[in-house]
Write a protein that holds these residues in place. Sequence first.
Motif, mmCIF file in Angstrom:
data_model
loop_
_atom_site.group_PDB
_atom_site.id
_atom_site.type_symbol
_atom_site.label_atom_id
_atom_site.label_comp_id
_atom_site.label_asym_id
_atom_site.label_seq_id
_atom_site.Cartn_x
_atom_site.Cartn_y
_atom_site.Cartn_z
ATOM 1 N N ARG A 46 0.820 -1.204 0.000
ATOM 2 C CA ARG A 46 0.000 0.000 0.000
ATOM 3 C C ARG A 46 0.857 1.259 0.000
ATOM 4 O O ARG A 46 0.585 2.224 -0.713
ATOM 5 C CB ARG A 46 -0.926 0.005 1.212
ATOM 6 N N ALA A 49 2.456 1.725 -3.435
ATOM 7 C CA ALA A 49 1.403 2.077 -4.393
ATOM 8 C C ALA A 49 1.007 3.546 -4.230
ATOM 9 O O ALA A 49 0.831 4.257 -5.222
ATOM 10 C CB ALA A 49 0.191 1.171 -4.207
ATOM 11 N N ASN A 55 -2.019 1.271 -8.734
ATOM 12 C CA ASN A 55 -2.870 0.278 -8.087
ATOM 13 C C ASN A 55 -2.028 -0.639 -7.198
ATOM 14 O O ASN A 55 -0.993 -1.149 -7.646
ATOM 15 C CB ASN A 55 -3.571 -0.541 -9.180
ATOM 16 N N PRO A 56 -2.459 -0.890 -5.969
ATOM 17 C CA PRO A 56 -1.710 -1.788 -5.079
ATOM 18 C C PRO A 56 -1.516 -3.193 -5.659
ATOM 19 O O PRO A 56 -0.521 -3.852 -5.366
ATOM 20 C CB PRO A 56 -2.563 -1.833 -3.804
ATOM 21 N N THR A 58 -0.719 -3.941 -8.593
ATOM 22 C CA THR A 58 0.470 -3.891 -9.448
ATOM 23 C C THR A 58 1.732 -4.065 -8.604
ATOM 24 O O THR A 58 2.639 -4.810 -8.962
ATOM 25 C CB THR A 58 0.519 -2.557 -10.227
ATOM 26 N N VAL A 59 1.786 -3.392 -7.466
ATOM 27 C CA VAL A 59 2.931 -3.524 -6.561
ATOM 28 C C VAL A 59 2.983 -4.939 -5.999
ATOM 29 O O VAL A 59 4.055 -5.552 -5.939
ATOM 30 C CB VAL A 59 2.860 -2.485 -5.421
#
Length: 136
Positions: A46, A49, A55-56, A58-59
């Motif tokens: 979080r 991101a 977008n979290p 993606t991380v």
Amino acid sequence: MNRRPPLMLQIVTGDPRPITRQITDGIKRHIASGELVPGDGLPSVRGLAQQLAINPNTVAKAYAELTAEGWLLARTGLGLFVAEQRQRLSDAERERRFGEAVDRFVSAVIGLDYAQQTILDRIAAELSHYATKHSA
């Protein structure tokens, strides 16, 4: 000792690489250069991101890939940390990936009309940032 230095990553919207790849490549560079060392903590999914305004998920995907490849170590309840250096790929896989990377690079620069020595000098300069970490 677990340090949490700021993770300076930049997402470039014009980059042809997916954002996940930009994150994984950036973290690998930080590790290879010694900016991140074994035991260093990474920002939460979080937190990164929010920092990158992405977008979290993606991380989370990037972190999962790095963990699966052995770059990061997940410690339950504590977060993600840089793993101890080890041979992450077989020699055959390393050679395959190296060959692919060289082929992509040559294809990308061949039409730029630079002298071969100019290209080699630039590569050497870029790799010199990692010389203290890796030799041979």
